[in-house]
Design an enzyme around this catalytic site. Sequence first.
Site, short mmCIF file in Angstrom:
data_model
loop_
_atom_site.label_atom_id
_atom_site.label_comp_id
_atom_site.label_asym_id
_atom_site.label_seq_id
_atom_site.Cartn_x
_atom_site.Cartn_y
_atom_site.Cartn_z
N HIS A 1 42.23 46.70 38.04
CA HIS A 1 42.04 46.64 36.59
C HIS A 1 42.43 47.99 35.99
O HIS A 1 43.10 48.03 34.96
CB HIS A 1 40.58 46.29 36.28
CG HIS A 1 40.30 46.02 34.85
ND1 HIS A 1 41.00 45.09 34.11
CD2 HIS A 1 39.36 46.54 34.01
CE1 HIS A 1 40.53 45.06 32.87
NE2 HIS A 1 39.54 45.93 32.78
N GLU B 1 35.40 50.76 39.90
CA GLU B 1 36.34 49.93 40.65
C GLU B 1 36.75 50.59 41.96
O GLU B 1 36.89 49.92 42.99
CB GLU B 1 37.57 49.62 39.80
CG GLU B 1 38.51 48.62 40.46
CD GLU B 1 39.63 48.17 39.56
OE1 GLU B 1 40.26 47.15 39.88
OE2 GLU B 1 39.89 48.83 38.53
N LYS C 1 48.59 49.68 34.08
CA LYS C 1 48.25 50.07 32.71
C LYS C 1 48.75 51.47 32.35
O LYS C 1 48.79 51.82 31.17
CB LYS C 1 46.75 49.97 32.49
CG LYS C 1 46.24 48.53 32.46
CD LYS C 1 44.76 48.47 32.13
CE LYS C 1 44.25 47.04 32.01
NZ LYS C 1 44.08 46.36 33.30
N PHE D 1 34.39 43.32 28.76
CA PHE D 1 33.13 43.53 28.06
C PHE D 1 32.24 42.29 28.24
O PHE D 1 32.72 41.16 28.35
CB PHE D 1 33.37 43.77 26.57
CG PHE D 1 33.89 45.14 26.25
CD1 PHE D 1 33.98 46.14 27.21
CD2 PHE D 1 34.30 45.45 24.96
CE1 PHE D 1 34.46 47.40 26.89
CE2 PHE D 1 34.78 46.71 24.62
CZ PHE D 1 34.85 47.68 25.59
N HIS E 1 46.67 48.79 27.84
CA HIS E 1 45.67 47.75 28.08
C HIS E 1 45.80 46.69 26.99
O HIS E 1 45.41 46.89 25.84
CB HIS E 1 44.27 48.37 28.06
CG HIS E 1 43.20 47.45 28.55
ND1 HIS E 1 43.42 46.13 28.87
CD2 HIS E 1 41.85 47.66 28.75
CE1 HIS E 1 42.29 45.56 29.25
NE2 HIS E 1 41.33 46.47 29.20
N CYS F 1 38.49 41.21 28.47
CA CYS F 1 39.67 41.72 29.17
C CYS F 1 39.95 41.01 30.48
O CYS F 1 40.93 41.31 31.15
CB CYS F 1 39.54 43.22 29.40
SG CYS F 1 39.32 44.13 27.85
#
Length: 412
Positions: A307, A318, A336, A400, A341, A167
């Site tokens: 993010h 975060e 998002k 990931f 996403h 991502c």
Amino acid sequence: MTSAGGRFDAAVTGIGMVTPAGLGTAASWDRITAADGTAAERVPALAGLRADFGCWMPGFDPEAAVGRRKAWRLDRSSQLALAAAAEALADAGLDPARWDGARVGVVLGSGIGGASAWERQHQVLREHGSEKVSALLIPMLAVNMAAGYIAIETGARGPNFVTATACASGATAIGQARELLRGGRCDVVITGGTEACLIPSIISGFQQMGALSGRRDDPTAASRPFDVDRDGFVPAEGAAVLVLERPESARARGARVRANVSGYGASADAYNATAPEPAGTGAELALRAALDDAGLAPGSVDHVNAHGTSTPLNDLMEARLIRRVFDHRPSVTSVKGVTGHSLGAAGAIEVAVTALTLEKGLVPPTANLTGQDPQIDLDVVAKAARPADVRVAVSNSFGFGGQNAVVLLTRA
């Protein structure tokens, strides 16, 4: 510009976006700043799954975007990339017929590649045998092909590759594109990210991991970054492409510079395949590297495009990271809540939005944030867009495998 301290500003001269928020940059920006969520409909390709909703683009017409002869030969991820690249080049005022293609590179991010073509042809194999599988399967599914097709379309003969950092892929691509400019390898780089994998196998995998929101009864409000009731992310498709140029090249042709990419940092958590390191120590390495690359102190940052996935673990990690590094409380947003996403494309979409935030002096709100998690002590913009004098901003992307990428932008 390259400052006395070594900072290099890559000029953003063009932006192209094809997102669930809109087919084009202006339409995407308008819906993102209106905090109008896009996951309101079931995705036909996901019919029968428990997780059958997402942020998709039913209005995207591949034949209109790339032409009928090309559309049937390309996976949807490449179709989206070509459409976004065409808009970005037009926005930059660049004509590929008139440039030195050897000085033009393409760096694109994608986490999964042509997954929809692969799944479709696997079904053909199962039902009709190997003789019926498309001869175009390999160039449709290979993760590098979106960048390759952009080069074929534009005559860009410089360095050409795809970054695959889950991502964080789109943000990684933009950081690497800047390096090609800084090193003098290219004068122009077409960069960004693309992803189109709203297909049963991929979505089922995320569902089984417990990563997705379960709000099937209210999909529009399902993606809710930093909210106390967040329960997972909403999958999406999309693409964003930026045209980056060496500052002297942009100046020489009188180009409009929308923003500058002035810093980049990358790191690994070295912790877990799917979960972020809880304290965000790995992500902090990337964030501080971006600041150092730009020659700026944390207090210089006015805004953070987070993010912000709407997952319990990521948002808390975060938030702790942002609060620790930026004790002056810059504004924070996550797009998002609107776009969902889009995996490997997300970082590129968010860098594009950050560039527009700098240019327009307007911070988009975080959609669906109705009750901020009390553990998240941040100035998260919600409900309505906020006018702001944003001169320096960072865009965070995490993936990931513990992949972290941070892009720092400055106002032109």
